[in-house]
Write a protein that holds these residues in place. Structure first.
Motif, short mmCIF file in Angstrom:
data_model
loop_
_atom_site.label_atom_id
_atom_site.label_comp_id
_atom_site.label_asym_id
_atom_site.label_seq_id
_atom_site.Cartn_x
_atom_site.Cartn_y
_atom_site.Cartn_z
N PRO A 588 0.82 -1.22 0.00
CA PRO A 588 0.00 0.00 0.00
C PRO A 588 0.85 1.27 0.00
O PRO A 588 1.89 1.34 0.66
CB PRO A 588 -0.80 -0.12 1.30
CG PRO A 588 -0.79 -1.57 1.63
CD PRO A 588 0.53 -2.09 1.15
N GLY A 589 0.38 2.28 -0.75
CA GLY A 589 1.04 3.58 -0.80
C GLY A 589 0.07 4.68 -0.44
O GLY A 589 -0.91 4.46 0.28
N LEU A 590 0.31 5.88 -0.95
CA LEU A 590 -0.53 7.04 -0.65
C LEU A 590 -1.79 7.06 -1.50
O LEU A 590 -1.79 6.65 -2.66
CB LEU A 590 0.26 8.33 -0.90
CG LEU A 590 1.47 8.59 0.01
CD1 LEU A 590 2.22 9.83 -0.47
CD2 LEU A 590 1.03 8.75 1.46
N ASN A 591 -2.87 7.54 -0.93
CA ASN A 591 -4.11 7.82 -1.67
C ASN A 591 -4.62 6.60 -2.44
O ASN A 591 -5.11 6.73 -3.57
CB ASN A 591 -3.89 8.99 -2.63
CG ASN A 591 -3.44 10.25 -1.92
OD1 ASN A 591 -3.94 10.58 -0.85
ND2 ASN A 591 -2.46 10.95 -2.51
N GLY A 592 -4.49 5.45 -1.83
CA GLY A 592 -5.00 4.24 -2.46
C GLY A 592 -4.12 3.64 -3.53
O GLY A 592 -4.46 2.61 -4.11
N GLN A 593 -3.00 4.30 -3.83
CA GLN A 593 -2.08 3.74 -4.81
C GLN A 593 -1.29 2.57 -4.21
O GLN A 593 -1.16 2.47 -2.99
CB GLN A 593 -1.10 4.81 -5.30
CG GLN A 593 -1.68 5.92 -6.11
CD GLN A 593 -0.59 6.81 -6.66
OE1 GLN A 593 -0.21 6.73 -7.82
NE2 GLN A 593 -0.06 7.68 -5.80
N LEU A 594 -0.74 1.76 -5.09
CA LEU A 594 0.17 0.71 -4.68
C LEU A 594 1.59 1.13 -5.02
O LEU A 594 1.85 1.70 -6.09
CB LEU A 594 -0.15 -0.60 -5.39
CG LEU A 594 -1.47 -1.28 -5.03
CD1 LEU A 594 -1.75 -2.45 -5.98
CD2 LEU A 594 -1.48 -1.75 -3.58
N VAL A 595 2.52 0.84 -4.14
CA VAL A 595 3.94 1.00 -4.44
C VAL A 595 4.44 -0.35 -4.97
O VAL A 595 4.30 -1.38 -4.32
CB VAL A 595 4.75 1.40 -3.19
CG1 VAL A 595 6.24 1.45 -3.51
CG2 VAL A 595 4.26 2.74 -2.66
N LEU A 596 4.99 -0.30 -6.16
CA LEU A 596 5.42 -1.52 -6.86
C LEU A 596 6.93 -1.54 -6.96
O LEU A 596 7.56 -0.51 -7.22
CB LEU A 596 4.80 -1.57 -8.26
CG LEU A 596 3.29 -1.36 -8.34
CD1 LEU A 596 2.83 -1.37 -9.79
CD2 LEU A 596 2.54 -2.41 -7.53
N ARG A 597 7.52 -2.70 -6.76
CA ARG A 597 8.97 -2.84 -6.82
C ARG A 597 9.34 -4.06 -7.67
O ARG A 597 8.55 -5.00 -7.78
CB ARG A 597 9.56 -2.99 -5.41
CG ARG A 597 9.22 -1.86 -4.47
CD ARG A 597 9.77 -2.11 -3.07
NE ARG A 597 9.26 -1.13 -2.11
CZ ARG A 597 9.82 0.04 -1.86
NH1 ARG A 597 10.94 0.38 -2.48
NH2 ARG A 597 9.28 0.87 -0.98
N ALA A 598 10.55 -4.03 -8.21
CA ALA A 598 11.01 -5.17 -9.01
C ALA A 598 12.54 -5.24 -8.96
O ALA A 598 13.22 -4.22 -8.87
CB ALA A 598 10.55 -5.06 -10.46
N TYR A 608 16.23 -8.60 -16.79
CA TYR A 608 16.02 -7.18 -16.56
C TYR A 608 14.68 -6.93 -15.89
O TYR A 608 13.70 -7.62 -16.16
CB TYR A 608 16.10 -6.38 -17.87
CG TYR A 608 17.06 -5.23 -17.76
CD1 TYR A 608 18.44 -5.43 -17.90
CD2 TYR A 608 16.61 -3.94 -17.49
CE1 TYR A 608 19.33 -4.38 -17.77
CE2 TYR A 608 17.50 -2.88 -17.37
CZ TYR A 608 18.86 -3.12 -17.51
OH TYR A 608 19.75 -2.07 -17.38
N ALA A 609 14.68 -5.93 -15.01
CA ALA A 609 13.45 -5.44 -14.41
C ALA A 609 13.17 -4.04 -14.95
O ALA A 609 14.08 -3.23 -15.10
CB ALA A 609 13.56 -5.41 -12.90
N VAL A 610 11.90 -3.77 -15.22
CA VAL A 610 11.49 -2.45 -15.70
C VAL A 610 10.22 -2.05 -14.96
O VAL A 610 9.50 -2.90 -14.41
CB VAL A 610 11.25 -2.42 -17.22
CG1 VAL A 610 12.53 -2.67 -17.98
CG2 VAL A 610 10.19 -3.46 -17.62
N GLY A 611 9.94 -0.76 -14.94
CA GLY A 611 8.71 -0.29 -14.30
C GLY A 611 8.75 1.22 -14.14
O GLY A 611 9.77 1.87 -14.33
N ARG A 612 7.61 1.74 -13.76
CA ARG A 612 7.54 3.18 -13.45
C ARG A 612 6.36 3.43 -12.52
O ARG A 612 5.50 2.59 -12.35
CB ARG A 612 7.43 4.02 -14.72
CG ARG A 612 6.12 3.90 -15.47
CD ARG A 612 6.04 4.96 -16.54
NE ARG A 612 4.79 4.91 -17.29
CZ ARG A 612 3.67 5.53 -16.94
NH1 ARG A 612 3.65 6.25 -15.81
NH2 ARG A 612 2.58 5.46 -17.66
#
Length: 612
Positions: A588-598, A608-612
């Protein structure tokens, strides 16, 4: 331990992907950017892996899938592991004088399940059309993709076989009768033509309805021109394999027509804040979970994650779990697996009590529910190997050193690679997938289709009374083992690795370092690792090695010396040689967003890992 990593842990909120090839990662990310979900992205990336990692998987392979649906708040497994053909009986192989199923050629084929699994997930959870998810793979197959050095090594190792025996593979992999150069662009036009033909027929049969198109594509593969081409080739072609003879295949049209990918519930174990989930007992996934039940008793966090105490306890737990894998795991449609007991707290304590200060040199399967273990013939592999034709291949992908090319006995055998791809989208949907099989050196290219069929049947035994004995319609106990985990009851991680028998060793080490020691994904992936050989190999010729531990040279010298003193047969490998892990997380992150990691594996300079 040093916190330096070769690349950053990727952090974002839109979407993350990690895989064993940068083109698959970028492809999956591009699908997310175009509005697709994690399921669409995983399918598109998975089909690209078939093209750009042909030495490790292909369209004729298999894939177990794990998914988390944010809409359904549910985790599911899709079994893309095909079953043994109806003609594949122990009696058939005994009459041919074979003690083991060959590792290459036509005899060890199972129904190719990858297509069925990918299409099932796309139909039920995706949002994009068949043509949209196949377009990137077709593009690379038609226009060309850069060959990583490992592909060239694989072709180099089997070029003589292709020239002398497997002429359809020669025509594909030796353009102008030459081994292609590393980094050169290579085309797989046969695969592209097959996929374009499937799309054309599916759109004709399904009209503009997305689901009907996908269902038509499933029918075309398993009951249409693909199934007929496989049937014709496996019925009539006679192909040389490790028996030294030319053999026809056993896979038939009816085997494909009667098979479909199925949904399973994952099997799980609690470990502190985490609930770790794996595929069912038709895979080796329970081995990971059983190690956790044993190691819950070890108080590992009292020791450094590269200490003797940590490595010794984890290695000895792996020995016990792998011994149980050998004896108890098998297709649950055919075998009564005592899984509840094997994953119970009491059984974990019993097994932990068997870990001593010195390394065990014996295979010690347990006796869940008081059952007596039935063991395979552990010397059979050596006897078979002594009389077999290994000039051109064994069970796993084989890789020659780049020129100068040596004789077979001096060539490098690279043990146990496959592929992996994990995806999480901004809604929180998750996929963990471990595709394999149908690699270029496994069996000849089917001329009409442009690809090879898997050889997974080599993971079964012919001997009576074994859980993984060969039976028609039965799934081999596959090494393919994607993973997922919840944290505090919430979906958290999708992860996995190639590696054959090492898969549920490497991922366990990674998971413990993340869960117990707080390493981020990239730190846990890059930390010095190891693997254990203490079992009969899952791949032909199934030779047995005991008490051998191979560690990266980056491990502390004191740890290596203490392992030797404790009786481990220690081999120190290259500094960056153990593990191929890809991993993604959400929280869980701010304002209902999810924090995603890779994070992704730097070993081999390909993942390779990619994301934004």
């Amino acid at each position: 331990m040093d916190s330096f990593t070769t690349r950053p842990e990727i952090v974002g909120t839109f979407g993350v992907v990690s895989s064993t090839h940068w083109l698959a990662s970028q492809t999956a990310m591009s699908i997310l950017e175009r509005g697709g979900n994690a399921f669409d992205a995983a399918v598109a990336g998975g089909f690209v892996l078939q093209v750009v990692e042909p030495h490790l998987n292909g369209p004729g392979g298999e894939v177990p899938l794990m998914l988390w649906s944010e809409k359904e708040q549910r985790m599911r497994v899709i079994c893309g592991q095909g079953c043994a053909p109806a003609l594949a009986t122990p009696e058939y192989f005994r009459k041919k004088g074979l003690g083991l199923i060959p590792g290459i050629g036509l005899l060890p084929a199972t129904v190719p399940g990858a297509w069925g699994a990918w299409m099932t997930m796309l139909r039920d959870y995706g949002s994009m059309s068949l043509s949209e998810v196949l377009a990137p793979a077709i593009g690379y197959a038609e226009k060309g993709f850069p060959l990583v050095p490992r592909v060239v090594q694989a072709i180099t190792a089997v070029q003589d076989l292709f020239r002398s025996e497997w002429h359809s593979s020669r025509d594909v992999w030796l353009p102008k009768d030459k081994v292609p150069a590393p980094g050169s662009l290579f085309q797989s036009t046969g695969i592209a033509k097959t996929y374009r033909k499937i799309i054309e027929q599916a759109e004709t049969q399904g009209g503009t309805d997305r689901v009907k198109q996908i269902e038509a594509a499933l029918d075309i593969w398993y009951r249409g021109f693909v199934a007929r081409a496989i049937d014709d080739y496996y019925t009539h072609a006679e192909i040389r394999d490790t028996t030294g003879e030319r053999n026809k295949g056993l896979l038939r049209y009816d085997d494909l027509a009667n098979w479909q990918a199925t949904y399973d519930e994952p099997i799980t174990v609690e470990f502190g804040r985490y609930t770790v989930a794996k595929c069912g007992v038709w895979s080796q996934g329970a081995t990971f979970l059983q190690q956790l039940t044993i190691l819950r008793n070890a108080e590992l966090q009292k020791h450094a994650p590269d200490s003797f105490e940590f490595v010794h306890h984890v290695a000895e737990a792996a020995k016990l779990a792998l011994a149980d894998r050998m004896v108890w795991l098998g297709d649950p449609d055919f075998v009564d697996v005592p899984l509840a007991t094997m994953l119970s707290t009491d059984y974990g304590k019993q097994r932990f009590a068997q870990i001593a200060a010195l390394a065990s040199k014996d295979l010690r399967p347990g006796q869940p529910d008081g059952r007596q273990p039935a063991m395979p013939d552990l010397d059979l592999g050596e006897r078979i190997l002594a009389i077999s034709d290994t000039r051109y291949g064994i069970g796993e992908p084989t890789f020659a050193a780049l020129p100068p090319v040596r004789e077979w006995a001096d060539k490098e055998i690279f043990v146990g690679d496959t592929c992996h791809l994990s995806v999480i989208d901004q809604q929180g949907n998750m996929v963990s997938s471990t595709p394999s099989g149908g690699w270029l050196s496994s069996s000849p290219v089917i001329p009409e289709l442009g690809f090879s069929i898997n050889t997974r049947l080599q993971m079964t035994w012919i001997d009576e009374g074994l859980a993984s004995q060969l039976q028609p319609g039965k799934r081999p106990t596959t090494t393919l083992s994607p993973s997922m985990a919840l944290r505090d009851g919430k979906p958290y991680m999708a992860f996995g690795t190639p590696g054959g028998d090492q898969q549920d060793q490497w991922t366990l080490i990674f998971f413990l370092r993340h869960a117990l020691y707080g390493m981020n994904l990239q730190e846990a992936i890059e930390a010095p690792s190891w693997h254990l050989d203490h079992y009969p190999s899952s791949f032909w010729p199934r030779t047995t090695t005991l008490n051998k531990i191979t560690l990266e040279a980056r491990m502390p010298e004191a740890t290596i010396e203490q392992l030797k003193q404790a009786g481990h047969d220690v081999k120190v490998g290259a500094a960056w040689s153990e593990g191929r892990i890809s991993a993604c997380t959400r929280e869980p992150g701010l304002n209902g967003q999810l924090v995603l990691r890779a994070g992704a594996n730097p070993r081999g300079m390909q993942g390779y890992a990619v994301g934004r």
